[in-house]
Write a protein that holds these residues in place. Sequence first.
Motif, short mmCIF file in Angstrom:
data_model
loop_
_atom_site.label_atom_id
_atom_site.label_comp_id
_atom_site.label_asym_id
_atom_site.label_seq_id
_atom_site.Cartn_x
_atom_site.Cartn_y
_atom_site.Cartn_z
N LEU A 151 4.13 1.43 -1.28
CA LEU A 151 2.86 0.75 -1.53
C LEU A 151 2.93 -0.22 -2.70
O LEU A 151 2.29 -1.28 -2.67
N LEU A 152 3.70 0.12 -3.72
CA LEU A 152 3.84 -0.79 -4.87
C LEU A 152 4.71 -2.01 -4.54
O LEU A 152 4.49 -3.09 -5.08
N ALA A 153 5.66 -1.84 -3.64
CA ALA A 153 6.61 -2.92 -3.34
C ALA A 153 6.19 -3.81 -2.17
O ALA A 153 6.64 -4.95 -2.07
N CYS A 154 5.33 -3.29 -1.30
CA CYS A 154 4.98 -4.06 -0.10
C CYS A 154 4.04 -5.21 -0.43
O CYS A 154 3.42 -5.25 -1.49
N ASN A 155 3.95 -6.12 0.51
CA ASN A 155 3.03 -7.25 0.39
C ASN A 155 1.83 -6.97 1.31
O ASN A 155 1.48 -7.77 2.16
N GLY A 156 1.25 -5.79 1.13
CA GLY A 156 0.26 -5.31 2.06
C GLY A 156 1.01 -4.68 3.23
O GLY A 156 2.22 -4.80 3.35
N PHE A 157 0.28 -3.95 4.08
CA PHE A 157 0.95 -3.33 5.22
C PHE A 157 0.03 -3.23 6.42
O PHE A 157 -1.19 -3.33 6.30
N ARG A 158 0.67 -3.04 7.56
CA ARG A 158 -0.02 -2.71 8.79
C ARG A 158 0.47 -1.35 9.23
O ARG A 158 1.63 -1.02 9.03
N SER A 159 -0.41 -0.58 9.82
CA SER A 159 0.02 0.69 10.39
C SER A 159 0.09 0.56 11.90
O SER A 159 -0.65 -0.21 12.51
N HIS A 160 0.99 1.33 12.48
CA HIS A 160 1.18 1.35 13.94
C HIS A 160 1.26 2.78 14.39
O HIS A 160 1.71 3.62 13.70
#
Length: 95
Positions: free
Chosen positions: A86-95
């Motif tokens: 979560l700290l490293a991502c550029n936002g996320f999508r879940s699948h």
Amino acid sequence: MSVSLVDKRRRNERIPGLDLANGTWFAVMEIPGMEKLANQQHTNDPLSVTAAKAKRMARLIEKWMPPDGWSGIEPDVMKSYIVEFLLACNGFRSH
């Protein structure tokens, strides 16, 4: 069933995602304060979370104490994987 968290960056720039068991993810989503950041329903409906919200989610998780039997590996290890993502991502999508 499981939930996959995928970084929003372009495919060749993404950090590795996370695959979490439903129970693991649903427990994270029950953390107080999470309702302000994402849909807490216990479904596998896709989520789209901004980078700023992902960082706030990480801060909530850092302070959280996982329940007994929370994940298939050491709870602190799984918790750290989620926080790091979560700290490293550029936002996320879940699948």
